[in-house]
Enzyme design. Structure first.
Site, short mmCIF file in Angstrom:
data_model
loop_
_atom_site.label_atom_id
_atom_site.label_comp_id
_atom_site.label_asym_id
_atom_site.label_seq_id
_atom_site.Cartn_x
_atom_site.Cartn_y
_atom_site.Cartn_z
N TYR A 153 0.76 -1.09 -0.09
CA TYR A 153 0.03 0.00 0.02
C TYR A 153 0.97 1.30 -0.02
O TYR A 153 0.38 2.35 -0.20
CB TYR A 153 -0.94 -0.03 1.25
CG TYR A 153 -2.01 -1.22 1.58
CD1 TYR A 153 -2.04 -1.88 0.31
CD2 TYR A 153 -2.78 -1.12 2.52
CE1 TYR A 153 -3.10 -3.17 0.38
CE2 TYR A 153 -3.61 -2.20 2.65
CZ TYR A 153 -3.56 -3.27 1.89
OH TYR A 153 -4.66 -4.26 2.09
N HIS A 170 0.53 -11.80 1.74
CA HIS A 170 -0.55 -11.14 1.27
C HIS A 170 -1.38 -11.74 0.27
O HIS A 170 -2.85 -11.57 0.15
CB HIS A 170 0.15 -9.91 0.48
CG HIS A 170 -1.07 -8.59 0.33
ND1 HIS A 170 -0.38 -7.34 0.53
CD2 HIS A 170 -2.29 -8.61 0.00
CE1 HIS A 170 -1.49 -6.66 0.17
NE2 HIS A 170 -2.63 -7.46 0.01
N1 LIG Z 1 -5.67 -8.50 2.27
C1 LIG Z 1 -5.98 -8.40 1.00
O1 LIG Z 1 -5.77 -8.88 -0.31
C2 LIG Z 1 -6.76 -6.97 0.88
C3 LIG Z 1 -6.98 -6.18 2.06
N2 LIG Z 1 -7.80 -5.10 1.91
C4 LIG Z 1 -7.84 -4.25 3.34
O2 LIG Z 1 -9.50 -4.20 3.48
C5 LIG Z 1 -9.72 -2.78 3.74
C6 LIG Z 1 -10.88 -2.58 3.32
O3 LIG Z 1 -11.41 -2.81 1.92
P1 LIG Z 1 -11.54 -1.71 0.75
O4 LIG Z 1 -11.13 -2.47 -0.41
O5 LIG Z 1 -10.94 -0.53 1.29
O6 LIG Z 1 -13.07 -1.62 0.87
P2 LIG Z 1 -14.32 -1.11 1.88
O7 LIG Z 1 -15.19 -2.24 1.46
O8 LIG Z 1 -13.93 -1.08 3.11
O9 LIG Z 1 -14.91 0.00 1.01
C7 LIG Z 1 -14.26 1.45 1.37
C8 LIG Z 1 -15.12 2.25 0.47
O10 LIG Z 1 -16.47 2.48 1.42
C9 LIG Z 1 -16.84 3.80 1.61
N3 LIG Z 1 -17.30 3.59 2.75
C10 LIG Z 1 -16.77 3.69 4.07
N4 LIG Z 1 -17.66 3.66 5.18
C11 LIG Z 1 -18.86 3.85 4.41
C12 LIG Z 1 -20.01 3.92 4.91
N5 LIG Z 1 -20.53 3.76 6.07
N6 LIG Z 1 -21.27 4.17 3.82
C13 LIG Z 1 -20.87 4.39 2.67
N7 LIG Z 1 -19.65 4.11 2.06
C14 LIG Z 1 -18.70 4.07 3.12
C15 LIG Z 1 -15.18 4.38 1.61
O11 LIG Z 1 -15.50 5.92 1.29
P3 LIG Z 1 -14.98 7.04 2.07
O12 LIG Z 1 -13.15 6.78 2.28
O13 LIG Z 1 -15.14 8.26 1.45
O14 LIG Z 1 -15.60 6.83 3.51
C16 LIG Z 1 -14.69 3.76 0.39
O15 LIG Z 1 -14.90 4.22 -0.76
C17 LIG Z 1 -8.55 -2.03 2.77
O16 LIG Z 1 -8.59 -0.70 3.01
C18 LIG Z 1 -7.24 -3.05 3.20
O17 LIG Z 1 -6.77 -2.48 4.42
C19 LIG Z 1 -8.44 -4.70 0.76
C20 LIG Z 1 -8.20 -5.60 -0.36
C21 LIG Z 1 -7.69 -6.69 -0.44
O1 LIG Z 2 -5.67 -4.01 -1.42
C1 LIG Z 2 -4.96 -5.29 -1.23
O2 LIG Z 2 -4.56 -5.43 -0.14
C2 LIG Z 2 -4.72 -5.88 -2.39
O3 LIG Z 2 -4.32 -6.95 -2.34
C3 LIG Z 2 -5.08 -5.58 -3.69
O4 LIG Z 2 -4.95 -6.57 -4.62
C4 LIG Z 2 -6.29 -4.78 -4.20
O5 LIG Z 2 -7.21 -5.83 -3.66
C5 LIG Z 2 -6.50 -4.47 -5.43
O6 LIG Z 2 -7.53 -4.03 -5.98
C6 LIG Z 2 -5.35 -3.90 -6.40
O7 LIG Z 2 -5.82 -3.49 -7.70
#
Ligand SMILES: NC(=O)C1=CN([C@@H]2O[C@H](COP(=O)(O)OP(=O)(O)OC[C@H]3O[C@@H](n4cnc5c(N)ncnc54)[C@H](OP(=O)(O)O)[C@@H]3O)[C@@H](O)[C@H]2O)C=CC1
Ligand SMILES: O=C(O)C(=O)[C@@H](O)[C@H](O)C(=O)CO
Length: 266
Positions: free
Chosen positions: A39, A96
């Protein structure tokens, strides 16, 4: 390891505005912060912790090892993560992605076991691991992850993977728990349930995940959403509401095309 019922995702929270959002998240009550080497915001996480009103010892910090470091100098990669975040240790460090085609995840797991012995990380786990990947870790190292962080939201509820994790004593964390704020937030069933509890759809989804026994880690840059996402402990979903939400899942419900059977991320 004892862990909060909800955490805070930081993907896309970078630089000064990211550090400010993370500081606010901690001051607003989050005590589990999720970052990753990939990230490029471990620095913002460290800055957010330092500028918050909360002592570092009260915050659980998770980071993740990227696939490109699964076979060389991974201990140094973890040390670099720590330097960037200005922390002495991570509470949790995860692999990851399994990157099965590359097939180095067992070596990487052995490195995390070493890092835990050295005290660089307190607990170790994985993300996006399927049962076959975890079985192999167990067979070849004898050490199981404490957590498996997987994509999980109403459109992709991971029933089988959750059951497998539970059978192994592995806690499931939900990434993209709000489906990345996609069309799921417009779903009519969820909107009706939200109305009846005087909550918003995001809160209903997070409550559903908590009642499934999963730890969601929603990301939000705004104070309003950060606070709303924590305000999910004063109501309960009924069995029929849970079943209605459970029935929304579909095989093609992933937010992106990231099936760990084949997906590679470096
Ligand atoms: N291990 C892996 O492979 C992965 C891990 N992750 C982790 O998981 C975390 C969360 O997933 P992420 O992909 O960010 O997506 P989320 O499902 O957490 O969604 C985030 C989005 O939702 C919006 N949002 C947050 N709260 C609300 C609400 N109450 N009502 C409406 N909209 C809302 C945010 O907008 P705003 O910012 O404007 O509030 C943002 O656009 C990541 O940040 C990361 O740390 C994610 C993907 C892959
Ligand atoms: O956000 C993470 O942790 C990821 O593993 C990424 O793959 C993320 O899900 C992504 O969408 C990158 O395009």
């Amino acid at each position: 390891m004892s862990i909060p019922k909800i955490g805070f995702g930081t993907y896309k929270l970078n630089g000064t505005s990211g550090a400010n959002s993370i500081k606010h998240a901690i001051d607003n009550g989050y005590r589990l912060i999720d970052t990753a080497y990939n990230y490029e915001n471990e620095g913002a996480v460290g800055q957010g912790i330092q500028t918050s009103k909360v002592d570092r010892s009260e915050v659980l910090v998770t980071s993740k090892l990227p696939g490109r470091y699964y076979h060389e100098n991974s201990i140094e990669t973890i040390q670099e993560s720590l330097y960037r975040s200005q922390l002495d240790y991570f509470d949790l460090y995860l692999l990851h992605w399994p990157n099965p085609e590359d097939d180095h995840y067992v070596e990487a797991w052995e490195t995390l076991i070493e890092a835990q012995k050295f005290g660089l990380v307190r607990n170790i786990g994985v993300c996006n691991f399927l049962p076959e990947h975890i079985d192999r870790l167990e067979k070849e190292t004898g050490v199981l992850p404490v957590i498996n962080q997987i994509e999980l939201h109403p459109l992709f509820n991971q029933k089988e993977q959750r059951a497998y994790n539970e059978s192994k004593g592995i806690l499931t964390e939900a990434w993209s728990p709000l489906g990345r704020a996609s069309s799921v937030l417009e779903d009519e069933t969820l909107q009706q349930i939200a109305k009846s509890h005087n909550k918003n759809v995001g809160q209903i989804i997070l409550r559903w995940e908590i009642q499934l026994g999963v730890v969601p880690i929603p990301k939000s840059s705004s104070d309003k959403n950060q606070l709303a996402n924590l305000d999910v402990f004063d109501f309960m979903l009924s069995d029929s509401e849970m079943m209605n939400i459970n029935s929304m899942s579909r095989p093609d419900g992933r937010t992106h095309d990231q099936n760990p059977e084949t997906y590679q991320e470096f």
